[in-house]
Design an enzyme around this catalytic site. Sequence first.
Site, PDB file in Angstrom:
ATOM      1  CE  LYS A  66     119.582  81.562  15.438  1.00 18.40           C
ATOM      2  NZ  LYS A  66     119.479  82.801  14.629  1.00 18.40           N
ATOM      3  NE  ARG A 143     116.898  78.856  11.072  1.00 18.19           N
ATOM      4  CZ  ARG A 143     117.662  79.400  10.139  1.00 18.19           C
ATOM      5  NH1 ARG A 143     117.188  79.541   8.918  1.00 18.19           N
ATOM      6  NH2 ARG A 143     118.890  79.798  10.412  1.00 18.19           N
ATOM      7  NE  ARG A 177     125.333  87.337   9.110  1.00 15.85           N
ATOM      8  CZ  ARG A 177     124.388  86.401   9.190  1.00 15.85           C
ATOM      9  NH1 ARG A 177     124.313  85.641  10.258  1.00 15.85           N
ATOM     10  NH2 ARG A 177     123.535  86.238   8.195  1.00 15.85           N
ATOM     11  NE  ARG A 221     126.091  83.907   5.877  1.00 13.96           N
ATOM     12  CZ  ARG A 221     125.330  83.493   6.887  1.00 13.96           C
ATOM     13  NH1 ARG A 221     125.867  83.285   8.074  1.00 13.96           N
ATOM     14  NH2 ARG A 221     124.042  83.303   6.723  1.00 13.96           N
ATOM     15  NE  ARG A 232     119.096  85.413   6.466  1.00 15.58           N
ATOM     16  CZ  ARG A 232     120.178  86.012   6.009  1.00 15.58           C
ATOM     17  NH1 ARG A 232     120.522  85.875   4.742  1.00 15.58           N
ATOM     18  NH2 ARG A 232     120.928  86.750   6.794  1.00 15.58           N
TER      19      ARG A 232
END
Length: 286
Positions: A66, A143, A177, A221, A232
Amino acid sequence: MAAISRLLRSTTSIPYLAGKSFSSAVASQAPSYNTPFLHPKPQFPRKDPRDRNVQWIFLGCPGVGKGTYASRLCKLLGVPHIATGDLVREELASSGPLSAQLSDIVNQGQLVSDEIIISLLSKRLAAGEAKGESGFILDGFPRTINQAEILDGVTDIDLAVNLKIREDVLLEKCLGRRICSECGKNFNVASINIKGENGSPGIMMAPLLPPAQCMSKLVTRADDTEEVVKERLRIYYDMSEPVEEFYRSQGKLLEFELPGGIPESWPKLLQALNLDDYESRQSAAA
Protein backbone atom coordinates in the site's frame (compact mmCIF):
# COMPACT_ATOMS: atom_id res chain seq x y z
CA MET A 1 -15.38 9.92 21.88
CA ALA A 2 -13.18 12.87 22.66
CA ALA A 3 -10.76 11.77 19.95
CA ILE A 4 -13.62 11.38 17.47
CA SER A 5 -14.83 14.87 18.29
CA ARG A 6 -11.32 16.21 17.70
CA LEU A 7 -11.24 14.52 14.31
CA LEU A 8 -14.59 15.99 13.34
CA ARG A 9 -13.55 19.48 14.43
CA SER A 10 -10.17 19.35 12.71
CA THR A 11 -11.31 17.86 9.42
CA THR A 12 -14.65 19.47 8.72
CA SER A 13 -12.87 22.80 8.39
CA ILE A 14 -10.48 21.51 5.71
CA PRO A 15 -11.66 22.86 2.33
CA TYR A 16 -10.63 19.84 0.24
CA LEU A 17 -12.68 17.41 2.33
CA ALA A 18 -16.00 18.59 0.95
CA GLY A 19 -17.73 17.50 -2.24
CA LYS A 20 -17.27 14.79 -4.85
CA SER A 21 -14.56 14.85 -7.47
CA PHE A 22 -14.08 13.34 -10.90
CA SER A 23 -12.55 10.21 -9.40
CA SER A 24 -16.01 9.26 -8.06
CA ALA A 25 -16.90 8.53 -11.67
CA VAL A 26 -13.78 6.38 -11.97
CA ALA A 27 -14.87 4.16 -9.10
CA SER A 28 -18.48 3.85 -10.21
CA GLN A 29 -17.62 2.83 -13.76
CA ALA A 30 -14.38 0.88 -13.33
CA PRO A 31 -14.46 -2.95 -13.21
CA SER A 32 -12.58 -5.07 -10.67
CA TYR A 33 -9.05 -5.76 -11.88
CA ASN A 34 -8.52 -9.12 -10.18
CA THR A 35 -6.92 -10.94 -13.12
CA PRO A 36 -3.15 -10.42 -13.24
CA PHE A 37 -2.88 -10.29 -17.03
CA LEU A 38 -6.00 -8.27 -17.75
CA HIS A 39 -5.45 -5.22 -19.96
CA PRO A 40 -8.49 -3.08 -19.13
CA LYS A 41 -9.95 -0.67 -21.64
CA PRO A 42 -10.81 2.73 -20.12
CA GLN A 43 -14.55 3.14 -19.74
CA PHE A 44 -14.68 6.77 -18.68
CA PRO A 45 -13.45 10.09 -20.10
CA ARG A 46 -9.87 11.14 -19.42
CA LYS A 47 -9.31 14.23 -17.35
CA ASP A 48 -6.22 15.85 -15.90
CA PRO A 49 -5.84 14.34 -12.38
CA ARG A 50 -4.90 17.75 -11.04
CA ASP A 51 -8.55 18.71 -11.53
CA ARG A 52 -9.87 15.67 -9.67
CA ASN A 53 -9.42 16.87 -6.09
CA VAL A 54 -8.10 13.37 -5.34
CA GLN A 55 -9.44 11.88 -2.09
CA TRP A 56 -8.45 8.23 -2.23
CA ILE A 57 -7.74 5.45 0.25
CA PHE A 58 -5.60 2.33 -0.17
CA LEU A 59 -6.79 -0.93 1.38
CA GLY A 60 -4.96 -4.25 1.57
CA CYS A 61 -3.20 -6.70 3.87
CA PRO A 62 -0.18 -5.58 5.89
CA GLY A 63 2.88 -5.78 3.64
CA VAL A 64 0.96 -5.91 0.34
CA GLY A 65 2.55 -2.67 -0.87
CA LYS A 66 0.00 0.00 0.00
CA GLY A 67 2.72 2.44 0.98
CA THR A 68 4.81 1.80 -2.12
CA TYR A 69 2.03 2.36 -4.63
CA ALA A 70 0.25 5.10 -2.69
CA SER A 71 3.48 7.12 -2.38
CA ARG A 72 4.19 6.72 -6.11
CA LEU A 73 0.71 7.94 -6.98
CA CYS A 74 1.06 10.86 -4.58
CA LYS A 75 4.24 11.99 -6.36
CA LEU A 76 2.53 11.62 -9.72
CA LEU A 77 -0.60 13.52 -8.69
CA GLY A 78 1.00 16.06 -6.36
CA VAL A 79 -1.05 15.18 -3.25
CA PRO A 80 0.15 14.22 0.25
CA HIS A 81 0.56 10.59 1.23
CA ILE A 82 -0.84 9.99 4.72
CA ALA A 83 0.11 6.55 6.08
CA THR A 84 -1.35 5.73 9.46
CA GLY A 85 1.40 3.13 9.92
CA ASP A 86 3.96 5.93 9.66
CA LEU A 87 1.97 8.01 12.13
CA VAL A 88 2.08 5.13 14.59
CA ARG A 89 5.84 4.59 14.09
CA GLU A 90 6.50 8.30 14.55
CA GLU A 91 4.62 8.21 17.82
CA LEU A 92 6.50 5.05 18.86
CA ALA A 93 9.81 6.83 18.27
CA SER A 94 8.72 9.80 20.32
CA SER A 95 8.54 10.20 24.06
CA GLY A 96 4.85 10.99 23.88
CA PRO A 97 2.23 9.55 26.25
CA LEU A 98 1.11 6.88 23.74
CA SER A 99 4.57 5.49 22.97
CA ALA A 100 4.72 2.68 25.58
CA GLN A 101 1.11 1.66 24.99
CA LEU A 102 1.64 1.48 21.23
CA SER A 103 4.82 -0.57 21.65
CA ASP A 104 2.95 -3.33 23.47
CA ILE A 105 0.14 -3.37 20.91
CA VAL A 106 2.40 -3.47 17.83
CA ASN A 107 4.80 -6.10 19.18
CA GLN A 108 1.87 -8.43 19.88
CA GLY A 109 0.61 -8.03 16.31
CA GLN A 110 -2.65 -6.43 17.46
CA LEU A 111 -4.47 -3.59 15.75
CA VAL A 112 -4.16 -0.15 17.26
CA SER A 113 -7.48 1.07 18.65
CA ASP A 114 -9.73 3.34 16.63
CA GLU A 115 -9.43 6.09 19.21
CA ILE A 116 -5.62 6.17 18.99
CA ILE A 117 -5.56 6.05 15.17
CA ILE A 118 -8.21 8.76 14.91
CA SER A 119 -6.30 10.95 17.35
CA LEU A 120 -3.07 10.59 15.32
CA LEU A 121 -4.87 11.16 12.02
CA SER A 122 -6.65 14.21 13.42
CA LYS A 123 -3.30 15.76 14.34
CA ARG A 124 -1.88 15.00 10.87
CA LEU A 125 -4.87 16.47 9.02
CA ALA A 126 -4.71 19.61 11.11
CA ALA A 127 -1.01 19.98 10.28
CA GLY A 128 -1.80 19.52 6.59
CA GLU A 129 -4.50 22.14 6.73
CA ALA A 130 -2.04 24.61 8.23
CA LYS A 131 0.36 23.94 5.33
CA GLY A 132 -2.35 24.41 2.70
CA GLU A 133 -2.43 20.81 1.46
CA SER A 134 -5.02 19.98 -1.19
CA GLY A 135 -6.30 16.42 -1.55
CA PHE A 136 -4.77 13.26 -0.08
CA ILE A 137 -4.25 9.53 -0.38
CA LEU A 138 -4.80 7.65 2.88
CA ASP A 139 -2.82 4.46 3.43
CA GLY A 140 -3.75 2.06 6.22
CA PHE A 141 -6.98 3.79 7.16
CA PRO A 142 -9.77 2.81 7.54
CA ARG A 143 -9.10 -0.74 8.75
CA THR A 144 -12.41 -1.32 10.54
CA ILE A 145 -16.02 -0.70 9.61
CA ASN A 146 -16.25 1.72 12.54
CA GLN A 147 -13.35 3.74 11.12
CA ALA A 148 -14.92 3.66 7.64
CA GLU A 149 -18.21 4.99 8.97
CA ILE A 150 -16.46 7.75 10.95
CA LEU A 151 -14.44 8.76 7.88
CA ASP A 152 -17.57 8.70 5.72
CA GLY A 153 -19.16 11.23 8.05
CA VAL A 154 -16.17 13.54 7.71
CA THR A 155 -15.14 13.39 4.06
CA ASP A 156 -16.42 12.13 0.74
CA ILE A 157 -13.88 9.48 -0.31
CA ASP A 158 -13.81 9.13 -4.09
CA LEU A 159 -12.04 5.83 -4.54
CA ALA A 160 -10.96 2.86 -2.40
CA VAL A 161 -8.15 0.89 -4.07
CA ASN A 162 -7.99 -2.63 -2.64
CA LEU A 163 -4.60 -4.23 -3.37
CA LYS A 164 -4.46 -8.03 -3.27
CA ILE A 165 -1.70 -10.64 -3.51
CA ARG A 166 -1.26 -14.35 -2.79
CA GLU A 167 -0.77 -15.08 0.91
CA ASP A 168 2.43 -17.12 0.45
CA VAL A 169 3.98 -14.20 -1.46
CA LEU A 170 2.72 -11.75 1.13
CA LEU A 171 4.38 -13.68 3.96
CA GLU A 172 7.73 -13.66 2.15
CA LYS A 173 7.40 -9.92 1.50
CA CYS A 174 6.67 -9.16 5.14
CA LEU A 175 9.59 -11.23 6.42
CA GLY A 176 11.90 -9.50 3.94
CA ARG A 177 11.10 -5.96 5.06
CA ARG A 178 13.97 -3.90 6.44
CA ILE A 179 14.37 -0.32 7.66
CA CYS A 180 17.52 1.79 7.55
CA SER A 181 18.25 2.72 11.16
CA GLU A 182 19.83 5.98 10.01
CA CYS A 183 17.59 7.42 7.29
CA GLY A 184 14.39 5.56 8.22
CA LYS A 185 13.59 4.45 4.66
CA ASN A 186 11.96 1.08 3.95
CA PHE A 187 13.53 -1.66 1.82
CA ASN A 188 12.92 -5.34 1.12
CA VAL A 189 15.54 -8.08 0.81
CA ALA A 190 13.13 -10.83 -0.28
CA SER A 191 13.71 -12.25 -3.76
CA ILE A 192 10.47 -13.97 -4.75
CA ASN A 193 10.28 -16.38 -7.68
CA ILE A 194 7.30 -18.73 -7.45
CA LYS A 195 6.59 -20.90 -10.48
CA GLY A 196 3.08 -21.21 -11.82
CA GLU A 197 1.27 -24.50 -11.29
CA ASN A 198 -2.21 -26.00 -11.62
CA GLY A 199 -3.25 -23.19 -13.94
CA SER A 200 -2.12 -20.41 -11.61
CA PRO A 201 0.45 -17.97 -13.00
CA GLY A 202 3.86 -17.66 -11.43
CA ILE A 203 4.94 -14.49 -9.71
CA MET A 204 8.31 -12.78 -9.48
CA MET A 205 9.33 -9.89 -7.25
CA ALA A 206 12.85 -8.57 -7.18
CA PRO A 207 14.23 -7.28 -3.86
CA LEU A 208 14.09 -3.57 -3.18
CA LEU A 209 17.66 -3.13 -2.00
CA PRO A 210 19.05 -0.02 -0.30
CA PRO A 211 21.94 2.14 -1.54
CA ALA A 212 25.41 1.16 -0.34
CA GLN A 213 25.42 3.66 2.54
CA CYS A 214 22.31 2.04 4.05
CA MET A 215 23.20 -1.64 3.57
CA SER A 216 25.04 -2.07 6.87
CA LYS A 217 22.36 -0.17 8.78
CA LEU A 218 19.35 -2.31 7.91
CA VAL A 219 17.22 -3.55 10.79
CA THR A 220 14.16 -5.78 10.94
CA ARG A 221 10.96 -4.33 12.36
CA ALA A 222 10.13 -5.83 15.74
CA ASP A 223 6.70 -6.89 14.48
CA ASP A 224 7.99 -8.62 11.31
CA THR A 225 8.29 -12.15 12.68
CA GLU A 226 6.39 -15.05 11.09
CA GLU A 227 4.18 -15.52 14.13
CA VAL A 228 3.26 -11.85 14.37
CA VAL A 229 2.76 -11.48 10.60
CA LYS A 230 0.36 -14.45 10.49
CA GLU A 231 -1.56 -13.03 13.44
CA ARG A 232 -1.82 -9.65 11.70
CA LEU A 233 -3.14 -11.35 8.57
CA ARG A 234 -5.71 -13.33 10.54
CA ILE A 235 -6.99 -10.17 12.20
CA TYR A 236 -7.00 -8.30 8.89
CA TYR A 237 -9.05 -10.94 7.07
CA ASP A 238 -11.61 -10.99 9.88
CA MET A 239 -12.06 -7.23 9.81
CA SER A 240 -11.51 -6.33 6.16
CA GLU A 241 -14.59 -7.86 4.56
CA PRO A 242 -17.09 -5.36 6.08
CA VAL A 243 -14.83 -2.45 5.07
CA GLU A 244 -14.53 -3.72 1.49
CA GLU A 245 -18.29 -4.25 1.30
CA PHE A 246 -18.86 -0.74 2.69
CA TYR A 247 -17.06 0.83 -0.29
CA ARG A 248 -18.29 -1.78 -2.77
CA SER A 249 -21.89 -0.90 -1.91
CA GLN A 250 -21.08 2.76 -2.65
CA GLY A 251 -19.56 1.87 -6.04
CA LYS A 252 -16.16 3.13 -4.89
CA LEU A 253 -14.15 -0.10 -4.56
CA LEU A 254 -11.46 -0.92 -7.14
CA GLU A 255 -9.96 -4.37 -6.52
CA PHE A 256 -6.51 -4.88 -8.02
CA GLU A 257 -4.48 -8.09 -7.79
CA LEU A 258 -0.77 -7.43 -8.06
CA PRO A 259 0.69 -9.54 -10.89
CA GLY A 260 4.29 -9.22 -9.69
CA GLY A 261 6.78 -6.62 -8.55
CA ILE A 262 6.74 -2.90 -9.28
CA PRO A 263 7.82 -3.20 -12.96
CA GLU A 264 4.90 -5.53 -13.70
CA SER A 265 2.27 -4.02 -11.39
CA TRP A 266 2.80 -0.25 -11.69
CA PRO A 267 1.82 0.17 -15.37
CA LYS A 268 -1.24 -2.09 -14.91
CA LEU A 269 -2.32 -0.14 -11.84
CA LEU A 270 -2.00 3.13 -13.74
CA GLN A 271 -4.08 1.62 -16.53
CA ALA A 272 -6.75 0.51 -14.06
CA LEU A 273 -6.83 4.05 -12.64
CA ASN A 274 -6.81 5.58 -16.14
CA LEU A 275 -3.53 7.38 -15.38
CA ASP A 276 -1.21 5.71 -17.88
CA ASP A 277 -1.63 8.51 -20.42
CA TYR A 278 -1.10 11.12 -17.70
CA GLU A 279 2.22 9.58 -16.62
CA SER A 280 3.38 9.51 -20.25
CA ARG A 281 2.57 13.19 -20.65
CA GLN A 282 4.33 14.01 -17.38
CA SER A 283 7.44 12.13 -18.52
CA ALA A 284 7.45 13.89 -21.88
CA ALA A 285 7.21 17.29 -20.22
CA ALA A 286 10.02 16.57 -17.76
